[in-house]
Design a protein around this motif. Structure first.
Motif, short mmCIF file in Angstrom:
data_model
loop_
_atom_site.label_atom_id
_atom_site.label_comp_id
_atom_site.label_asym_id
_atom_site.label_seq_id
_atom_site.Cartn_x
_atom_site.Cartn_y
_atom_site.Cartn_z
N ALA A 151 0.83 -1.20 0.00
CA ALA A 151 0.00 0.00 0.00
C ALA A 151 0.87 1.25 0.00
CB ALA A 151 -0.93 -0.01 1.21
N SER A 152 1.98 1.20 0.71
CA SER A 152 2.84 2.38 0.76
C SER A 152 3.47 2.63 -0.61
CB SER A 152 3.92 2.21 1.82
OG SER A 152 4.93 1.34 1.37
N LYS A 153 3.79 1.53 -1.32
CA LYS A 153 4.27 1.70 -2.69
C LYS A 153 3.20 2.36 -3.55
CE LYS A 153 7.62 -2.08 -3.11
NZ LYS A 153 8.00 -3.24 -3.93
N ASP A 154 1.98 1.85 -3.41
CA ASP A 154 0.88 2.43 -4.17
C ASP A 154 0.71 3.90 -3.83
OD1 ASP A 154 0.49 0.03 -5.29
OD2 ASP A 154 -1.28 -0.51 -4.13
N ALA A 155 0.81 4.21 -2.54
CA ALA A 155 0.65 5.60 -2.11
C ALA A 155 1.71 6.49 -2.76
CB ALA A 155 0.74 5.68 -0.59
N GLU A 156 2.93 5.97 -2.81
CA GLU A 156 4.00 6.74 -3.47
C GLU A 156 3.69 6.96 -4.94
OE1 GLU A 156 7.71 4.80 -2.92
OE2 GLU A 156 7.54 4.76 -0.74
N ARG A 157 3.31 5.84 -5.59
CA ARG A 157 2.98 5.95 -7.01
C ARG A 157 1.84 6.94 -7.23
NH1 ARG A 157 4.55 0.44 -7.86
NH2 ARG A 157 2.65 -0.32 -6.90
N LEU A 158 0.83 6.85 -6.36
CA LEU A 158 -0.32 7.73 -6.48
C LEU A 158 0.11 9.18 -6.32
CD1 LEU A 158 -3.35 7.38 -6.89
CD2 LEU A 158 -3.65 7.59 -4.43
N LEU A 159 0.96 9.40 -5.35
CA LEU A 159 1.45 10.75 -5.10
C LEU A 159 2.19 11.28 -6.32
CD1 LEU A 159 1.39 12.65 -2.69
CD2 LEU A 159 3.67 11.89 -2.08
#
Lengths: 107, 107
Positions: free
Chosen positions: A88-96
């Motif tokens: 999820a943190s990877k996704d959050a980074e990508r999303l950001l």
DNA sequence: CCAATAGTTCAATAACCGTTGAACATAGGA
DNA sequence: TCCTATGTTCAACGGTTATTGAACTATTGG
């Protein structure tokens, strides 16, 4: 099932947000999630998360404080929670990053 | 999303079955999953599993051989697959035990 | 070439699930 | 006590998704 519960983006965001605050206060209340959805929708997701044993709620006055059931989860599903949160943190980074580039494209 | 894909019991069973054979042949074909669902339903779930990058298919004659994309998954979601499989194996044990006791109760 | 096998695709149905707003309960402050 | 803030519960709607059977493609073997 825990996986079914975590497969919803809002519930995953709730769990992720709780996990990020784990070393601070361990607890968040409903109002801390207003950015994710409306009150009644949040209550629905909270119930789901409680049902499958992902979090529990402590009532204090008019507030409900939620926290992850990390110990139980790590015992029953070793490594799962951390793996999910890491993803999820990877996704959050990508999303950001993607929203940043969206802003640039839009500007 | 991978979690959404794994939250379906049939797809989880497919992944679990593939993981259990990993040290043997690495591959299973559609017919090996007939106990889980009908052919067309399996094809539907196979497509979902392929879409989210959980497995890939090798065509050989009239057969399609499926295998887990373990390397890619471990890279993108470290620990997730193993955690899921470990949980699924616990569930499988519990299921086995409960059906055994069902038989005893029924007898 | 014909029949059988292996699996996919399509269309239709049914079930499930998330979302929403309104009504409700409860606690705290003026 | 009355009003406000915090959440939950309920009913309804809409959309997604799983399931099913039938039709279809493609390959193998006789």
């Amino acid at each position: 099932m825990v996986l079914d519960c975590l497969s919803d983006p809002i519930r995953l965001a709730i769990v992720y947000q709780l996990a990020q605050q784990e070393h601070v206060s361990n607890e968040l209340c409903c109002g801390d999630f207003y950015s994710l959805a409306g009150k009644s929708n949040l209550a629905y997701h909270f119930a789901k998360l409680r049902e499958c044993g992902l979090m529990l709620t402590r009532v204090a006055g008019t507030n409900r404080f939620m926290r992850l059931r990390r110990e139980d989860l790590d015992a029953r599903f070793p490594g799962l929670l951390d793996a999910v949160i890491k993803s999820a943190s990877k996704d959050a980074e990508r999303l950001l990053l993607s929203t940043e580039s969206d802003v640039i494209e839009a500007g």
